[in-house]
Design a protein around this motif. Structure first.
Motif, PDB file in Angstrom:
ATOM      1  N   ARG A  35      25.386  -7.993 -36.159  1.00 54.86           N
ATOM      2  CA  ARG A  35      24.642  -6.657 -36.472  1.00 54.86           C
ATOM      3  C   ARG A  35      25.062  -6.696 -38.078  1.00 54.86           C
ATOM      4  N   MET A  43      22.818  -5.156 -31.104  1.00 61.29           N
ATOM      5  CA  MET A  43      23.219  -3.848 -30.414  1.00 61.29           C
ATOM      6  C   MET A  43      24.998  -4.256 -29.991  1.00 61.29           C
ATOM      7  N   THR A  86      22.984   0.675 -34.431  1.00 61.30           N
ATOM      8  CA  THR A  86      22.221  -0.420 -34.814  1.00 61.30           C
ATOM      9  C   THR A  86      21.191   0.001 -35.722  1.00 61.30           C
TER      10      THR A  86
END
Length: 288
Positions: free
Chosen positions: A136, A130, A177
């Motif tokens: 990510r 996140m 995300t």
């Protein structure tokens, strides 16, 4: 693939008739046992033929239990596509079993679940998908790779990308995300469900429109371990027993913490106003 009509889930052979899938959670860890599938076969046999879905907690990617030590059981690697070949072959074996011969009887709709406690917030900012944008991107690439690998396999219900997010500090970061992973999945398999849920730990009271994503079929997941005395076979005092369902329960055993303090008192064991509560489908619907 399953068919999604608004808020209804249908089978491909009956795309307008809503169904309810029932199933079990199953944990798999790479290298834990040479006989995991045989053991899994035995454990699901008691649920057949009612079982129609399995949630396979197998993708341990920056997950504390598998990352601690020599990382041999963890699926993360910093080389593209950011998942180890050993884990991909491991998933092949598990999904081949669950989608074709579960319990030696019939296939089940299968959800491959990502358990990533460190990446979900327990590992701090540097290990959080996140907050660490590089991580990510790696994580989303990993899910796209998995979805592409199984795009032609039957009985894949979908992919649960981040089981029980821990970090609830930034809802917008969580949404971005989850959207990244789901977009990667849908780009490889447009009909697979992307399964997501709220922080912390799939808290049903934190469901919001921010978790409704765009681009493909989606399932929202929440935890609902109620009544706990039934879910855990434990009354909270260490007395293990197996309650019935439907059944009559002590009021304080099936009341959430806030109402318990109001009705029963901090140490209350009985509820004078309503000492017994019928826990049934109506009660569960009201709690939800």
């Amino acid at each position: 693939r399953l068919v999604f009509n608004d808020d209804k889930i249908c089978l491909p052979e009956a795309p307008t008739e809503p169904i309810v899938l029932t199933g079990v959670n199953m944990m798999f860890i790479l290298g834990k046992s040479d006989h995991e599938l045989e053991e899994a076969d035995r454990s699901v046999s008691a649920h057949l033929p009612r079982l129609s879905m399995v949630r396979l907690l197998a993708n341990h990617w920056l997950d504390e239990p598998t990352w601690t030590g020599n990382h041999a059981s963890d699926c993360y690697t910093d080389a593209a596509p950011f998942i180890t070949n050993e884990c991909l072959r491991f998933f092949d074996d598990i999904l081949r079993w669950s989608t074709t011969e579960l319990g030696g009887v019939a296939p089940a709709w299968s959800v491959l679940t990502g358990r990533s406690s460190l990446a979900a917030g327990d590992g701090g900012v540097e290990l959080s998908v996140m907050h660490n944008l590089t991580l990510r991107a790696q994580w989303a690439t990993m899910w796209g790779t998995i979805a592409a690998r199984y795009a032609d396999w039957d009985n894949i219900a979908g992919y649960e990308v981040l089981s029980e997010p821990r970090d609830d500090s930034d809802p917008e970061a969580l949404r971005a995300t989850l959207q990244a992973a789901c977009r990667a999945i849908w780009s490889s398999d447009a009909r697979a469900a992307c399964i997501v849920g709220p922080a912390r730990f799939y808290n049903k009271d934190m469901l919001s429109e921010s978790l409704v994503l765009s681009g493909g079929p989606q399932i929202l997941a929440v935890n609902f371990f109620e009544p706990k005395v039934w879910s855990y076979n434990n009354d909270g005092d260490g007395d293990v027993h197996v309650p019935t369902y439907p059944g009559l329960y002590d009021c304080c055993a099936v009341t959430d913490a806030v109402r318990k303090r109001q009705v029963c008192g901090m140490l209350g064991k009985t509820c004078p106003a309503a000492p017994r509560v019928l826990v049934d489908k109506k009660w569960i619907s009201a709690e939800l």
